[in-house]
Write a protein that holds these residues in place. Structure first.
Motif, PDB file in Angstrom:
ATOM      1  N   ALA A  20       3.069  28.752  -9.744  1.00  0.00           N
ATOM      2  CA  ALA A  20       1.878  27.941  -9.478  1.00  0.00           C
ATOM      3  C   ALA A  20       0.669  28.543 -10.196  1.00  0.00           C
ATOM      4  CB  ALA A  20       1.623  27.860  -7.977  1.00  0.00           C
ATOM      5  N   LYS A  23       0.889  27.619 -13.852  1.00  0.00           N
ATOM      6  CA  LYS A  23       0.509  26.220 -14.047  1.00  0.00           C
ATOM      7  C   LYS A  23      -1.002  26.064 -13.978  1.00  0.00           C
ATOM      8  CE  LYS A  23       4.816  24.370 -12.245  1.00  0.00           C
ATOM      9  NZ  LYS A  23       5.483  23.683 -11.129  1.00  0.00           N
ATOM     10  N   VAL A  26      -2.537  27.225 -17.245  1.00  0.00           N
ATOM     11  CA  VAL A  26      -2.327  26.248 -18.318  1.00  0.00           C
ATOM     12  C   VAL A  26      -3.301  25.083 -18.170  1.00  0.00           C
ATOM     13  CG1 VAL A  26      -0.698  24.545 -19.226  1.00  0.00           C
ATOM     14  CG2 VAL A  26       0.058  26.879 -18.774  1.00  0.00           C
ATOM     15  N   VAL A  27      -3.501  24.591 -16.946  1.00  0.00           N
ATOM     16  CA  VAL A  27      -4.457  23.506 -16.717  1.00  0.00           C
ATOM     17  C   VAL A  27      -5.869  23.960 -17.074  1.00  0.00           C
ATOM     18  CG1 VAL A  27      -5.529  22.081 -14.914  1.00  0.00           C
ATOM     19  CG2 VAL A  27      -3.042  22.317 -15.007  1.00  0.00           C
TER      20      VAL A  27
END
Length: 66
Positions: A20, A23, A26-27
Motif C-alpha cells: 500500500a 502504491k 507511485v500515485v
C-alpha cells in the motif's frame, strides 16, 4: 531453490502495508509529474527578456511592448 512451506495468504497479509505504501508513492509521483507538465505548459507561452524578438512563423523581428 524455493521455500518448502509457503502460505500465500499469510504473505499477502504480511506485505499489505508495504505494498500500500508503494502504491501511495507511485500515485504521489504521478501527481508530481502531472503538476510539472502543467507548470511547464503554463510557463511555456511567450518568450521574455529580449528587446527585439523573432516571430517563429514568419521570421520577422518584432518590438516588445509591455
Amino acid at each position: 531453490m524455493s521455500a518448502p512451506d509457503t502460505n500465500t495468504e499469510t504473505q499477502k497479509r504480511r506485505h499489505a502495508g508495504p505494498l500500500a505504501g508503494m502504491k501511495l508513492v507511485v500515485v504521489f509521483a504521478l501527481v508530481l509529474l502531472a503538476a510539472l507538465i502543467g507548470w511547464t505548459v503554463y510557463k511555456g507561452g511567450e518568450p521574455t527578456g529580449a528587446d527585439t524578438q523573432v516571430d517563429g512563423r514568419t521570421g520577422a523581428e518584432t518590438a516588445v511592448t509591455e
